[in-house]
Write a protein that holds these residues in place. Structure first.
Motif, PDB file in Angstrom:
ATOM      1  N   LEU A 198       0.846  -1.194   0.000  1.00  0.00           N
ATOM      2  CA  LEU A 198       0.000   0.000   0.000  1.00  0.00           C
ATOM      3  C   LEU A 198       0.881   1.244   0.000  1.00  0.00           C
ATOM      4  O   LEU A 198       1.579   1.525   0.979  1.00  0.00           O
ATOM      5  CB  LEU A 198      -0.923   0.005   1.226  1.00  0.00           C
ATOM      6  N   VAL A 199       0.860   1.964  -1.097  1.00  0.00           N
ATOM      7  CA  VAL A 199       1.603   3.218  -1.227  1.00  0.00           C
ATOM      8  C   VAL A 199       0.665   4.357  -0.870  1.00  0.00           C
ATOM      9  O   VAL A 199      -0.417   4.484  -1.455  1.00  0.00           O
ATOM     10  CB  VAL A 199       2.157   3.381  -2.652  1.00  0.00           C
ATOM     11  N   GLN A 200       1.089   5.175   0.071  1.00  0.00           N
ATOM     12  CA  GLN A 200       0.219   6.250   0.552  1.00  0.00           C
ATOM     13  C   GLN A 200       0.253   7.430  -0.417  1.00  0.00           C
ATOM     14  O   GLN A 200       1.286   8.073  -0.602  1.00  0.00           O
ATOM     15  CB  GLN A 200       0.669   6.703   1.946  1.00  0.00           C
ATOM     16  N   THR A 201      -0.900   7.683  -1.053  1.00  0.00           N
ATOM     17  CA  THR A 201      -1.007   8.785  -2.011  1.00  0.00           C
ATOM     18  C   THR A 201      -1.934   9.889  -1.510  1.00  0.00           C
ATOM     19  O   THR A 201      -2.156  10.865  -2.233  1.00  0.00           O
ATOM     20  CB  THR A 201      -1.516   8.275  -3.370  1.00  0.00           C
ATOM     21  N   ALA A 202      -2.473   9.738  -0.323  1.00  0.00           N
ATOM     22  CA  ALA A 202      -3.379  10.760   0.224  1.00  0.00           C
ATOM     23  C   ALA A 202      -3.378  10.653   1.737  1.00  0.00           C
ATOM     24  O   ALA A 202      -3.025   9.611   2.307  1.00  0.00           O
ATOM     25  CB  ALA A 202      -4.798  10.571  -0.322  1.00  0.00           C
ATOM     26  N   GLU A 203      -3.777  11.728   2.392  1.00  0.00           N
ATOM     27  CA  GLU A 203      -3.965  11.700   3.842  1.00  0.00           C
ATOM     28  C   GLU A 203      -5.043  12.694   4.237  1.00  0.00           C
ATOM     29  O   GLU A 203      -5.210  13.742   3.608  1.00  0.00           O
ATOM     30  CB  GLU A 203      -2.668  11.966   4.594  1.00  0.00           C
ATOM     31  N   LYS A 204      -5.794  12.320   5.245  1.00  0.00           N
ATOM     32  CA  LYS A 204      -6.882  13.175   5.702  1.00  0.00           C
ATOM     33  C   LYS A 204      -6.341  14.449   6.341  1.00  0.00           C
ATOM     34  O   LYS A 204      -5.203  14.496   6.814  1.00  0.00           O
ATOM     35  CB  LYS A 204      -7.756  12.417   6.704  1.00  0.00           C
ATOM     36  N   GLY A 205      -7.188  15.467   6.344  1.00  0.00           N
ATOM     37  CA  GLY A 205      -6.851  16.701   7.020  1.00  0.00           C
ATOM     38  C   GLY A 205      -7.080  16.587   8.516  1.00  0.00           C
ATOM     39  O   GLY A 205      -7.774  15.684   9.001  1.00  0.00           O
ATOM     40  N   LEU A 206      -6.512  17.502   9.239  1.00  0.00           N
ATOM     41  CA  LEU A 206      -6.522  17.446  10.695  1.00  0.00           C
ATOM     42  C   LEU A 206      -7.204  18.679  11.260  1.00  0.00           C
ATOM     43  O   LEU A 206      -6.866  19.809  10.895  1.00  0.00           O
ATOM     44  CB  LEU A 206      -5.083  17.347  11.195  1.00  0.00           C
ATOM     45  N   ALA A 207      -8.167  18.462  12.130  1.00  0.00           N
ATOM     46  CA  ALA A 207      -8.855  19.567  12.807  1.00  0.00           C
ATOM     47  C   ALA A 207      -9.048  19.194  14.269  1.00  0.00           C
ATOM     48  O   ALA A 207     -10.013  18.528  14.632  1.00  0.00           O
ATOM     49  CB  ALA A 207     -10.203  19.850  12.147  1.00  0.00           C
ATOM     50  N   TRP A 208      -8.074  19.580  15.105  1.00  0.00           N
ATOM     51  CA  TRP A 208      -8.231  19.427  16.546  1.00  0.00           C
ATOM     52  C   TRP A 208      -8.975  20.669  17.036  1.00  0.00           C
ATOM     53  O   TRP A 208      -8.488  21.807  16.879  1.00  0.00           O
ATOM     54  CB  TRP A 208      -6.889  19.297  17.239  1.00  0.00           C
ATOM     55  N   LEU A 209     -10.145  20.454  17.576  1.00  0.00           N
ATOM     56  CA  LEU A 209     -11.053  21.551  17.893  1.00  0.00           C
ATOM     57  C   LEU A 209     -11.327  21.635  19.393  1.00  0.00           C
ATOM     58  O   LEU A 209     -11.417  20.616  20.071  1.00  0.00           O
ATOM     59  CB  LEU A 209     -12.384  21.355  17.151  1.00  0.00           C
ATOM     60  N   ARG A 210     -11.486  22.849  19.866  1.00  0.00           N
ATOM     61  CA  ARG A 210     -11.913  23.092  21.244  1.00  0.00           C
ATOM     62  C   ARG A 210     -13.355  23.587  21.217  1.00  0.00           C
ATOM     63  O   ARG A 210     -13.684  24.561  20.515  1.00  0.00           O
ATOM     64  CB  ARG A 210     -11.021  24.132  21.927  1.00  0.00           C
ATOM     65  N   LEU A 211     -14.227  22.917  21.930  1.00  0.00           N
ATOM     66  CA  LEU A 211     -15.604  23.362  22.080  1.00  0.00           C
ATOM     67  C   LEU A 211     -15.714  24.123  23.398  1.00  0.00           C
ATOM     68  O   LEU A 211     -15.321  23.614  24.449  1.00  0.00           O
ATOM     69  CB  LEU A 211     -16.564  22.174  22.100  1.00  0.00           C
ATOM     70  N   VAL A 212     -16.259  25.318  23.345  1.00  0.00           N
ATOM     71  CA  VAL A 212     -16.369  26.168  24.531  1.00  0.00           C
ATOM     72  C   VAL A 212     -17.828  26.554  24.736  1.00  0.00           C
ATOM     73  O   VAL A 212     -18.454  27.140  23.850  1.00  0.00           O
ATOM     74  CB  VAL A 212     -15.507  27.443  24.397  1.00  0.00           C
ATOM     75  N   ALA A 213     -18.348  26.212  25.900  1.00  0.00           N
ATOM     76  CA  ALA A 213     -19.703  26.624  26.280  1.00  0.00           C
ATOM     77  C   ALA A 213     -19.608  27.550  27.476  1.00  0.00           C
ATOM     78  O   ALA A 213     -18.886  27.269  28.439  1.00  0.00           O
ATOM     79  CB  ALA A 213     -20.550  25.404  26.631  1.00  0.00           C
ATOM     80  N   GLU A 214     -20.324  28.646  27.420  1.00  0.00           N
ATOM     81  CA  GLU A 214     -20.361  29.600  28.533  1.00  0.00           C
ATOM     82  C   GLU A 214     -21.812  29.807  28.962  1.00  0.00           C
ATOM     83  O   GLU A 214     -22.717  29.867  28.129  1.00  0.00           O
ATOM     84  CB  GLU A 214     -19.716  30.925  28.127  1.00  0.00           C
ATOM     85  N   GLY A 215     -22.011  29.864  30.247  1.00  0.00           N
ATOM     86  CA  GLY A 215     -23.353  30.032  30.786  1.00  0.00           C
ATOM     87  C   GLY A 215     -23.319  30.833  32.071  1.00  0.00           C
ATOM     88  O   GLY A 215     -22.345  31.526  32.371  1.00  0.00           O
TER      89      GLY A 215
END
Length: 444
Positions: A198-215
């Motif tokens: 298996l030759v790697q010709t693609a890779e997924k994108g990366l989105a490390w996200l912070r969810l912030v809720a304020e109340g």
């Protein structure tokens, strides 16, 4: 009759690769992602010495104290052609010794297996690169074109102190380069009794996200409809339970068509059960491939409050998102919809998705190098569900592939070795990889 002492032959890449890999494993280069690790300097200095011993002069540089990378340009036979970047990373993810059968930083050899953190991610490829380049230098052989050899810091935390820093601050290193090869590709799986690489010709994108809720903060005994923890918990549950639709990119489609040819199973891009059967035929590699059929979004951290009877005014969560090439906008829009109006989304770390051509001269050369050492095998493209430093190099217009060639036993859970316990690699696979890599650099 006079006698002469037999000359000691020069060591080959296959002779050296195990020792180099073992030495690299013994450098604890754990990357905790917060700057608290030991850094890569000692491993980089060792690597630089291996290169200088054969007449190369690497540039060793730091982005921060201890965060050390290096690069060297090796003159090719045809300098009119664009250069090829051959790169690795020197850091590893942490390892808890109590969880392991052996000391993860001892470089333990048992029969045909070399154990240790980094044995597959990616000090094995680092060792193959170094041993091949050293052999070529000793023998006075040039690669087919200029090669930029680079070993980066910080890949395991997104490359901020490694490849990204080098691209931003030392782009001249990569001048004239058009393509690159690195980790997590070129390894074998067994499909319907036949080896396929298996030759790697693609890779997924990366989105490390912070969810912030304020109340509204207040006493835990009061009615609190504007509760940050409730807002956050509902958002996390929606995101974590969301079923993303099936989307086949060109790389994934080409892989599944190839698996269908090998197995005789039908390929219908609209038949999810049929696609699942094709993925399952890849054995342990199905872990990688199964995650490339769609976006993924996994909640990974929760933080809120400081006392059981106090409603906090703020709550946070982290989500590890991976999006398909060309689909980042739809991914982000869906996450925002699922988070809802009471939750703000912030980027922790974000990087591009990549999809390279599955045909062309470099792909042909990788295929030829593999088949020269393993006639009768198949070579297929695939998409990596994680990410590599090829993301950073893409900012300079460099097209990256994953090609760390390993001929693996059919029962080895190779995907499970990445960031896993008891990481190990076959010595035979390392030696096989040096032969393939030597052929590639000599011909591509």
């Amino acid at each position: 009759m006079p006698t002469t002492e037999p000359r000691n032959p020069q060591p080959t890449a296959a002779d050296e690769v195990v020792d180099i890999c073992r030495d690299l494993i013994r450098f604890d280069t754990s990357n905790y992602g917060d700057g608290s690790g030991p850094g890569e300097r000692a491993a980089a200095e060792y690597t630089a010495t291996l290169l200088s011993d054969v007449g190369l002069e690497p540039d060793v540089f730091e982005s921060a104290p201890g965060r050390t990378s290096l690069a060297v340009r090796i003159e090719g036979a045809d300098r009119s052609r664009p250069a090829l970047v051959v790169h690795g990373h020197l850091d590893v993810v942490p390892a808890q010794a109590d969880d392991w059968t052996v000391d993860p930083f001892a470089g333990h050899v048992d029969g045909d297996l070399l154990w240790g953190r980094g044995a597959v991610d990616m000090k094995d490829m680092d060792a193959m690169i170094l041993s091949v380049v050293r052999q070529m230098a000793r023998e006075g052989r040039k690669p087919a074109r200029d090669v930029v050899l680079a070993m980066f810091a910080d890949e395991e935390a997104g490359g901020t102190y490694g490849a990204h820093w080098a691209v931003d601050h030392k782009p001249e290193i990569f001048e004239g380069a058009s393509e690159a090869i690195s980790e997590v590709g070129g390894f074998s799986v067994t499909v319907a009794g036949r080896r396929a690489y298996l030759v790697q010709t693609a890779e997924k994108g990366l989105a490390w996200l912070r969810l912030v809720a304020e109340g509204r903060a207040g006493h835990g005994s009061q009615v609190t409809p504007d509760n940050a923890v409730t807002h956050l918990a509902e958002a996390v549950a929606r995101i974590g339970r969301h079923t993303w639709p099936l989307e086949l990119t060109p790389t994934v489609r080409a892989l599944l068509e190839g698996v269908a040819d090998l197995t005789g199973l039908p390929f219908d891009p609209y038949d999810e059960q049929g696609i699942d059967a094709l993925v399952a035929a890849l054995g342990p590699a199905s872990r990688f491939v199964g995650a490339t059929l769609r976006h993924t979004s996994n909640p990974t951290q929760l933080t809120a409050g400081y006392k059981a009877n106090v409603v906090p005014g703020r709550a946070e969560a982290a989500v590890d998102g991976r999006f398909l090439p060309g689909r980042e906008d739809e991914f982000r829009a869906t996450i925002e919809r699922l988070a809802g109006p009471h939750v703000r989304i912030e980027d922790i770390h974000r990087d591009v998705a990549l999809e390279a051509p599955t045909t062309g001269s470099l792909v042909d050369a990788m295929t030829d190098a593999l088949l020269a050492e393993d006639p009768g095998a198949a070579v297929l493209p695939y998409m990596l569900s994680g990410g590599t430093d090829n993301k950073s190099l893409s900012q300079l217009g460099i097209t990256g592939y994953g090609f760390a060639p390993l001929r693996l036993p059919p029962d080895l859970d190779f995907a499970g070795m990445f960031h896993g316990v008891d990481e190990r690699v076959s010595i035979d696979a390392l030696k096989f990889g040096t032969r393939v890599l030597d052929r590639l650099l000599s011909t591509c």
